[in-house]
Scaffold this active site. Structure first.
Site, PDB file in Angstrom:
ATOM      1  N   LYS A   1      64.036 -66.770 -68.082  1.00 16.29           N
ATOM      2  CA  LYS A   1      64.658 -65.652 -67.376  1.00 16.29           C
ATOM      3  C   LYS A   1      64.502 -65.799 -65.867  1.00 16.29           C
ATOM      4  O   LYS A   1      65.446 -65.561 -65.103  1.00 16.29           O
ATOM      5  CB  LYS A   1      64.053 -64.334 -67.863  1.00 16.29           C
ATOM      6  CG  LYS A   1      64.494 -63.973 -69.277  1.00 16.29           C
ATOM      7  CD  LYS A   1      63.647 -62.889 -69.914  1.00 16.29           C
ATOM      8  CE  LYS A   1      64.079 -62.653 -71.361  1.00 16.29           C
ATOM      9  NZ  LYS A   1      63.196 -61.743 -72.098  1.00 16.29           N
TER      10      LYS A   1
ATOM     11  N   GLN B   1      58.384 -57.856 -71.343  1.00 19.05           N
ATOM     12  CA  GLN B   1      58.542 -58.835 -72.423  1.00 19.05           C
ATOM     13  C   GLN B   1      57.753 -58.415 -73.659  1.00 19.05           C
ATOM     14  O   GLN B   1      56.553 -58.143 -73.592  1.00 19.05           O
ATOM     15  CB  GLN B   1      58.068 -60.215 -71.949  1.00 19.05           C
ATOM     16  CG  GLN B   1      58.238 -61.311 -72.966  1.00 19.05           C
ATOM     17  CD  GLN B   1      59.705 -61.592 -73.267  1.00 19.05           C
ATOM     18  OE1 GLN B   1      60.515 -61.737 -72.373  1.00 19.05           O
ATOM     19  NE2 GLN B   1      60.034 -61.666 -74.548  1.00 19.05           N
TER      20      GLN B   1
ATOM     21  N   ASP C   1      67.252 -54.001 -70.399  1.00 16.44           N
ATOM     22  CA  ASP C   1      67.075 -54.495 -71.764  1.00 16.44           C
ATOM     23  C   ASP C   1      67.859 -53.663 -72.766  1.00 16.44           C
ATOM     24  O   ASP C   1      68.052 -54.072 -73.907  1.00 16.44           O
ATOM     25  CB  ASP C   1      65.590 -54.482 -72.131  1.00 16.44           C
ATOM     26  CG  ASP C   1      65.072 -55.847 -72.557  1.00 16.44           C
ATOM     27  OD1 ASP C   1      65.888 -56.776 -72.705  1.00 16.44           O
ATOM     28  OD2 ASP C   1      63.857 -55.979 -72.741  1.00 16.44           O
TER      29      ASP C   1
END
Length: 290
Positions: free
Chosen positions: A53, A97, A120
């Site tokens: 990422k 995460q 997200d």
């Protein structure tokens, strides 16, 4: 005839090129998109995902802030980090995460992220807006699945779509997205009776269960489209999806490979969500950014 392979790497590369162009345009106007990625602990898979990422941000010109916290970080400390990021004007998107260490409450962390920075697409507000058909951040993997279908010329209007998996971050959202395109959607899961029969009736099969090659190739209807979200490492080191690929490709009209199918799209859609967040936040501050 073997199925057409849906090349997620190529489609992702095309989207990233567009993102890089848009970032350049925004920076020319004094606006720099920023993404914060928070990782807690040293889970090897998570480390790889975060590195990918951050690298994607570098390649497209998106500013990234990587916050690494020890595995013993408390819930209060993690929420304090999220709250700080909520208030930073140089951060337009926040990603924590997962999975987190077992002592941390993932739901509480998701809900602590400011909804307009929820790139997200996991926040209850984002999910709720998706359910009622309003503009929102869509979870990156389901959003990537829909792009793959669109770029492959798959029209879901009137099609029978079977989604195997009912998670909040993939199964449910992708089914809602298909429903919004006038598909008839059936959700299947571990307790579904006669799963093979459901699959055999589907024009499009989207599988996200995390079980290697659970869906057998001979379940696939001739000419169906298969989207395999799963990625599983076998004892011999091979990566396989949730679908028995070699057999399925002999029956399907189009199929995603593993790796190289859905996976590359997830990060591309994360970057797109970050750009969307940047534009929306600046519209509010400046009154009409286009």
């Amino acid at each position: 005839m073997a199925a057409t392979i849906i090349d997620g790497k190529a489609i992702s590369a095309k989207r990233r090129a567009r993102i890089a162009e848009r970032v350049t345009e925004l920076k020319a106007r004094g606006i720099s998109p920023g993404l914060a990625v928070v990782i807690v602990g040293e889970d090897p898979a998570s480390q790889v995902y975060v590195r990918n990422k951050v690298k994607a941000c570098e390649e497209t010109g998106v500013f990234s802030a990587k916050i690494v916290l020890p595995a013993e970080t408390t819930q209060e400390a993690l929420l304090a980090v999220v709250e700080e990021l909520n208030g930073r004007e140089d951060i337009n998107g926040i990603l924590v995460q997962f999975p987190l260490p077992a002592h941390l409450d993932e739901d509480a962390v998701i809900e602590a992220i400011r909804a307009d920075k929820d790139v997200d697409g996991f926040h209850p507000e984002s999910i709720g807006r998706l359910v009622v058909g309003k503009e929102t951040f869509v979870s990156c993997t389901p959003a990537g699945v829909m792009v793959l279908l669109e770029e492959s010329g798959v029209d879901l209007n009137g099609k029978d779509v079977v989604v195997i998996g009912r998670s909040n971050n993939v199964g449910k959202p992708v089914g809602l997205l298909a429903l919004a395109q006038n598909a008839t959607v059936t959700f299947c899961h571990s307790r579904t009776t006669d799963l093979p029969d459901h699959v055999r009736a589907a024009d499009v099969v989207i599988v996200a269960v995390g079980r290697p090659e659970m869906v057998k190739g001979d379940w696939i209807k001739e000419g169906a489209v298969v989207i395999d979200v799963g990625i599983n490492r076998l004892e011999d080191g091979r990566l396989v999806g949730d679908v028995e690929f070699e057999t399925a490709r002999q029956r399907a009209s189009a199929i995603t490979p593993v790796p190289g199918g859905v996976g590359p799209m997830t990060i591309a859609m994360l970057l797109e969500n970050t750009l969307t967040a940047t534009v929306r936040q600046n519209e509010r501050k400046q009154g009409g950014l286009r």
